[in-house]
Structure formats: C-alpha cells, structure tokens
Design a protein around this motif. Structure first.
Motif, short mmCIF file in Angstrom:
data_model
loop_
_atom_site.label_atom_id
_atom_site.label_comp_id
_atom_site.label_asym_id
_atom_site.label_seq_id
_atom_site.Cartn_x
_atom_site.Cartn_y
_atom_site.Cartn_z
N UNK A 170 0.83 -1.21 0.00
CA UNK A 170 0.00 0.00 0.00
C UNK A 170 0.87 1.26 0.00
N UNK A 171 1.93 1.26 0.79
CA UNK A 171 2.84 2.40 0.81
C UNK A 171 3.52 2.58 -0.55
N UNK A 172 3.94 1.48 -1.16
CA UNK A 172 4.56 1.56 -2.48
C UNK A 172 3.59 2.12 -3.51
N UNK A 173 2.33 1.73 -3.38
CA UNK A 173 1.31 2.27 -4.29
C UNK A 173 1.19 3.78 -4.13
N UNK A 174 1.18 4.25 -2.89
CA UNK A 174 1.08 5.69 -2.65
C UNK A 174 2.29 6.43 -3.21
N UNK A 175 3.48 5.85 -3.04
CA UNK A 175 4.69 6.48 -3.56
C UNK A 175 4.64 6.56 -5.08
N UNK A 176 4.24 5.46 -5.72
CA UNK A 176 4.16 5.45 -7.19
C UNK A 176 3.16 6.48 -7.70
N UNK A 177 1.99 6.53 -7.07
CA UNK A 177 0.97 7.49 -7.50
C UNK A 177 1.48 8.92 -7.34
N UNK A 178 2.16 9.19 -6.24
CA UNK A 178 2.68 10.54 -5.99
C UNK A 178 3.75 10.91 -7.02
N UNK A 179 4.69 10.02 -7.27
CA UNK A 179 5.76 10.31 -8.21
C UNK A 179 5.23 10.54 -9.62
N UNK A 180 4.32 9.68 -10.05
CA UNK A 180 3.75 9.83 -11.39
C UNK A 180 2.93 11.10 -11.50
N UNK A 181 2.22 11.44 -10.45
CA UNK A 181 1.42 12.66 -10.48
C UNK A 181 2.30 13.89 -10.63
N UNK A 182 3.39 13.93 -9.88
CA UNK A 182 4.31 15.06 -9.96
C UNK A 182 4.93 15.14 -11.35
N UNK A 183 5.40 14.01 -11.87
CA UNK A 183 6.03 14.01 -13.19
C UNK A 183 5.07 14.42 -14.29
N UNK A 184 3.84 13.87 -14.25
CA UNK A 184 2.86 14.20 -15.27
C UNK A 184 2.42 15.66 -15.18
N UNK A 185 2.33 16.17 -13.97
CA UNK A 185 1.96 17.58 -13.80
C UNK A 185 3.03 18.49 -14.40
N UNK A 186 4.28 18.17 -14.16
CA UNK A 186 5.36 18.98 -14.74
C UNK A 186 5.33 18.94 -16.26
N UNK A 187 5.14 17.76 -16.83
CA UNK A 187 5.07 17.64 -18.29
C UNK A 187 3.88 18.42 -18.83
N UNK A 188 2.77 18.38 -18.10
CA UNK A 188 1.59 19.12 -18.54
C UNK A 188 1.83 20.62 -18.52
N UNK A 189 2.48 21.12 -17.50
CA UNK A 189 2.73 22.55 -17.42
C UNK A 189 3.76 23.02 -18.44
N UNK A 190 4.70 22.17 -18.82
CA UNK A 190 5.72 22.56 -19.80
C UNK A 190 5.12 22.82 -21.18
N UNK A 191 3.96 22.22 -21.47
CA UNK A 191 3.30 22.47 -22.76
C UNK A 191 2.22 23.55 -22.59
N UNK A 192 2.30 24.30 -21.49
CA UNK A 192 1.42 25.44 -21.23
C UNK A 192 -0.04 25.05 -21.06
N UNK A 193 -0.25 23.84 -20.48
CA UNK A 193 -1.61 23.39 -20.14
C UNK A 193 -1.78 23.59 -18.64
N UNK A 194 -2.57 24.59 -18.26
CA UNK A 194 -2.69 24.96 -16.85
C UNK A 194 -3.86 24.27 -16.14
N UNK A 195 -4.64 23.48 -16.84
CA UNK A 195 -5.78 22.81 -16.21
C UNK A 195 -5.34 21.48 -15.60
N UNK A 196 -4.60 21.58 -14.53
CA UNK A 196 -4.00 20.40 -13.92
C UNK A 196 -4.77 19.90 -12.71
N UNK A 197 -5.69 20.64 -12.17
CA UNK A 197 -6.36 20.26 -10.92
C UNK A 197 -7.13 18.94 -11.06
N UNK A 198 -8.13 18.96 -11.93
CA UNK A 198 -8.90 17.73 -12.13
C UNK A 198 -8.06 16.65 -12.79
#
Length: 624
Positions: free
Chosen positions: A524-552
């Motif tokens: 369960x802890x590993x799942x939380x870590x994976x979800x957190x890491x992927x969320x951060x990485x995907x959010x950064x990639x999303x913002x680099x292409x100037x897509x600011x709708x990251x909340x939902x």
C-alpha cells in the motif's frame, strides 16, 4: 466501466455548481488536517494499547471434563459462490423443536452469519461413537432441496467454542462408475454421519474438524420419500498447542514457501518500478527543471522563452470547474485514507485475524461514522481558501459522495438477497440502527468538521496574481490529454500491485487467507509512492506544454489506478468458478464500492502531491 468524469457529473448533476473565481491570496495548508488525523490515530493507538493482542477469542474458555461446549450451526451455501449463503435449517437437517438464533453483533449480521442452536451435544473430552442425532423422514420436497444442494456442492459451517468448521452435505457419482439405477444422470448421496475430531490442551479446546463420512451415505436419487437416521461421533486427543495459537492453523496456507515467494516477488517488482521511476524523475528535475530555473533567473529573455511552464503562472492557481465537488473528493478521499490506516493498526495490534466474526465489518461502520469530521474539515477548509461562502455545500457533498453510491448499492443487494432468502439480507432492525447511527452521529460530526474547517482555515499568499481571462491552451497530442495520462499513470502503479491484488481478491472470494498485513501495508505504501511520483512528473510535463488545467487532471491520474483494479476484478471473475445472478451481482457491486473508494483515496494523494510540487516551483521563481 464508464469514465469517472461522466459518473461524477451524472451523479451530482442535480446540484448547481457555480464556478468560483479563485482568490489566490488564500490557499490552504494542511496543518489543521494533519492535527485532526493525528488526534484520531493517537486516540485509537491509546485505546489499543489497553487491549492485549487477540489471536483466538475475547475470553479464555476453560471447561471441565463433561462440560457442554457451545456449538452453533451457521450457514449453508454453494462452494463456488461465497456470497450466496442460506440459513442452516433451510435444508432439512435435524433441527431442535425450537430454533433459537444466537444474539449477534452488527458485524456478524453484515457478514451474513446466522448462528442458531443445534441437536449436537459435544461435551468437553467425552468421546462418542455413532450417536443418533435424529430419525427423519424426508419427503419429496426435502429430497429435492437436498439434490439441489448436492448438485451445487453445498457446504455447511458451524462454530464450536468460536472455532469454525465445515463439511459437505452430500456427494454425486456418475452411473457409469457406480452401476446405479439412474440412467439419466448422476446418483445423489446425502451424508447421514458426521465425524468430529477435536484437540484439547489441558482444559481448553484447541482445534476441531468435521468429516462427512462417505461410507455413511444414502442414495436419494429418484426417491419420493425415505427414512434416514442421522448420526455423529466425536473423538478427543491431546495436543501441546497453546490456546493463544489455536487460530494459526487457519493461516498455514498463506505461510507456505510458494505464497511467501509470490509476496516477495510482488514486493521486489514494486520496488524495481519505483527505483526506475525515481531515477527518471530525478533526471527530469535535476536537468530540465533546474535548467529552467537558471534560465529564468539569468534574465536572458531569449532563453526565458524556452521555459514553457513559467508562462502559465497566472493561471496555474485558478480554481477548477465544479470546485465544491472537487473539495468533496479531497474530503472523502482523506476520510477513506484514514479508515484504511485504522484498519492496518487493528491488524498490527492483532484485533483483526482470520474468522474473528464481523470485526472488519464492525470496524468499517464505526470508523466511517467517527471519521466524518475529517471529511467535513478537509473539504470545508480547502474550499474556504477561495470563497467565504458555500463551504456548507462542500461538507454536504463530502457526506454523500461515497455514502450515496454505497446506500444505493446496498439497497439493491439487500433487495436481491431478500428475494432469494439469502443470509446476506439485513434485518429491518439493523437497517434502522445503521440509518439512525449515521443520521444522529455521522451527520452532526460531519457538520462539526465543516465548521471547524471554515473557522480554522489557514492563509497562503500565492506566488502570482490570477488573470481574469484564462490563457488559451495549445492543441495537445492524445498522450498529453486526460485519457492518455490516465493510461500511463494508472497502468504503472497497477502493474506493481497486481500480484498482491490477486492475493487480496483470493482472500475475499476464494476461501484463502491473507495473514501478512506487513506485506500488504508495504504494498500500500509503495502504491502511494508510485501514485505521488507519477502525479508530480505528469503535472510537470503538462505545465511545460502550457496546459494549466491540472487540478482535475491530477485527480483522474491518481484515480485511474482504481479503473485498472476494477478491470482486473472482471478478469478474476471470468477465471473463477463463480456463477449465478446473486453471486455475480454481489461480486461486481462490492468490487465497484471497493475500487471507487480507492479512486477517491488515490485521487486525493495524487492531487496533494502535485499541489505541493506546483507551489514549490512557482514559489521558486516568484513570478510577478
């Protein structure tokens, strides 16, 4: 399964969600939420410290030779359908003149247990041989019920001194092998003798098993009426096993080397994925993000144009659409996450163990009610950072976001169970008690949490002001859109937990026992870590292409793991031997509630991770 977006919007479509204009001058920090959760954890830990670890029962039952040891019959049901159970005396077994149901706890009722008295007399350390239970005349209707039960491999369950035991009602044999007279199908035999083997240590019962003797079987095929004498025997033997360890026999299957290898393979698989993902993200942050910050701080306008995520600084803290629903997701997800933490604590303290009747169901109901303030507090405090009014709607939505689908699903299942007479149907008194408990306890606690969240909301100055008009989002390729990111961020964590998920499903639906809470907790802890890491990485990639709708987007990225989990439950059902309308409905409804709860939990974890990351990078550049 339909898209999570469509589900949320359809289910709450009756509520008017006006879009709030975000005031970025006040954004929540989570000090009060952490304090409230910590208080509940400390309270539960303190209470559990006064309760010694339980591995057998609440009391040490001690008997003298010849004392009557309580034996209760419980349920019968088809072996392949664990959710389809009926009361023991629904089959024409030998029954007392007055069947007296045992008083049961809430958890036992929710589990479908229906214990009652029996004619068996199994006195402590008294051997009996071929003791007559009753002489019974089976009529045509009784024979038909027995044939139906035998053809569907019905088992029965009893409890002797709180120890579970099982046996089969009968057997079938093909005529080509037995030489029977029935030329149109198999021969049906009902077992008329039950052999009990019991073990004791000094003055305590340690173990008991039941065997339906195939040498004492009666052919009931093509019979319209038959007289059967039901008998039983019991033999007692001494053992050196301590009373406190008597439940260990039910967990031996999970301690086999093969099972341990599967657990450790699942653990190593998760660790490898995390290490690779962390290496990728470290490379991403150390190179690209660090270079971006250097380019912006250097003041070189030509280089500054290459920093894509900087250009959306005036939109990145803009409130998303349906803000009240968004905050309710965070509140309910935090509540469910807290409940999971409490269950792990109970497992570590030894309160939850195999065949401790109803403890998990009771814990879920109690924790769900008592953690209502967490949902109200989290949703109201977050929403209040952006608007002075409307937090009441957030608290209300957080109260029905999971309870609404849960109530509808349980009403459907209860209606089906009542129509076929299954023990999973809840008595009217139990339904009223649950409704009153939720109304009189949970709802006031939810409102109290909302009030506290509104009053003790914290302030945060956003790095930059939010413009009135949002910046136009450029055209994106499919893998940069919501569905593409859900596929990536859901598949990787799911692949890391799929083996342990299979063990969990097998525990719930296939009579296997998962008794390694430490491995499950680490997964369960590993799942939380994976979800957190992927969320951060995907959010950064999303913002680099100037897509600011990251909340939902961050919510759906984390919740997408639950969609894969539900897909795997469909695969598990198709590979199992479960069948029938009742079992299929229960299986998919319960798994929907299970996966929906994980959707809300992981969505909350995903957003919180991205939220911390976004604040960090935009605080670093201090855009004006």
């Amino acid at each position: 399964m339909i898209s999570s977006t469509i589900f949320l919007e359809t289910f709450f479509g009756f509520v008017d969600f006006p879009r709030k204009s975000c005031s970025p001058s006040s954004i929540m920090t989570h000090g009060h939420t952490s304090t409230l959760i910590g208080f509940f954890l400390l309270l539960l830990t303190t209470l559990d410290l006064f309760v010694s670890p339980i591995t057998a029962s609440s009391f040490d039952h001690r008997y003298n030779v010849g004392d009557t040891v309580p034996l209760f019959v419980n349920i019968v049901g088809p072996l392949n359908n664990p959710s389809e159970t009926y009361q023991y005396y629904d089959l024409p077994f030998c029954s007392p003149d007055e069947v007296i149901p045992k008083k049961e706890t809430l958890g036992e009722v929710l589990n479908g247990d229906r214990l009652s008295n029996t004619l068996y007399t199994l006195n402590f350390r008294e051997d009996k041989s071929d003791k007559i239970l009753c002489e019974k005349k089976l009529k045509k209707d009784d024979i038909t019920r027995f044939i139906h039960a035998i053809s569907n491999e019905f088992y029965f369950q009893m409890y002797y001194d709180n120890l579970p035991l099982w046996g089969f009602t009968g057997k079938t044999e093909a005529d080509s092998w037995t030489g029977g007279n029935n030329k149109n199908g198999p021969t049906y035999y009902v077992f008329k003798h039950l052999q009990f083997d019991a073990l004791y240590n000094d003055d305590q019962v340690i173990e008991i098993r039941a065997f339906s003797d195939p040498n004492h079987a009666v052919d009931i095929t093509d019979k319209t009426e038959i007289d059967i004498t039901f008998t039983y025997s019991i033999s007692w033997n001494s053992t050196s096993i301590d009373y406190k360890n008597r439940m260990n026999k039910y967990s031996r299957a999970s301690l086999l080397p093969t099972q341990r290898q599967i657990h450790w393979f699942s653990f190593v698989n998760s660790v490898v994925i995390i290490v690779l993902l962390m290496g990728l993200l470290i490379t991403l942050f150390m190179r690209h993000l660090k270079n971006d910050l250097k380019k912006y701080s250097s003041g070189d306008e030509e280089q500054d144009k290459e920093v894509g995520w900087k250009y959306v600084h005036s939109d990145v803290f803009r409130c998303p659409q349906r803000m009240a629903l968004f905050c309710a997701v965070l509140g309910t997800g935090t509540q469910l996450f807290t409940i999971v933490c409490f269950l792990f604590l109970l497992a570590f303290f030894g309160v939850i163990y195999p065949y401790n009747r109803g403890i998990i169901s009771t814990s879920l109901v109690v924790f769900f009610i008592l953690t209502s303030p967490i949902a109200g507090y989290t949703s109201a405090s977050f929403f209040s950072q952006f608007s002075e009014t409307g937090w009441e709607r957030c608290a209300l939505l957080s109260g029905i976001l999971y309870t609404g689908p849960l109530s509808i699903t349980m009403f459907l299942l209860n209606t089906i169970s009542m129509s076929i007479g299954a023990t999973s149907s809840l008595p009217f008194s139990t339904i009223i008690m649950i409704i009153l408990s939720y109304t009189l306890i949970s709802v006031p606690l939810l409102a109290f949490g909302g009030i506290m969240g509104y009053r003790f909301r914290s302030k945060f100055q956003a790095p930059s002001a939010t413009k009135i008009s949002p910046r136009e989002i450029p055209l994106l390729t499919w893998y940069r859109k919501t569905h593409g990111q859900m596929l990536i961020s859901g598949l990787l964590p799911f692949s890391a937990i799929v083996l342990e998920l299979h063990n969990l499903y097998a525990t719930i639906w296939s009579y296997k026992i998962l008794t390694l809470p430490s491995i499950l907790f680490i997964t369960f802890l590993l799942l939380l870590v994976l979800v957190s890491l992927l969320s951060v990485g995907m959010t950064y990639i999303q913002l680099t292409v100037e897509d600011h709708q990251w909340w939902w987007r961050s919510v759906f990225r984390g919740g997408s793991v639950a969609i894969f989990m539900f897909g795997y439950c469909v695969y598990y059902y198709l590979k199992s031997n479960m069948n029938g309308f009742m079992q299929s409905t229960v299986f998919f409804c319960y798994n929907f509630l299970f996966c929906y709860a994980f959707f809300l939990m992981l969505a909350t974890i995903s957003f919180q991770s991205s939220w911390i990351f976004v604040q960090h990078i935009y605080n670093a550049i201090k855009s004006e």
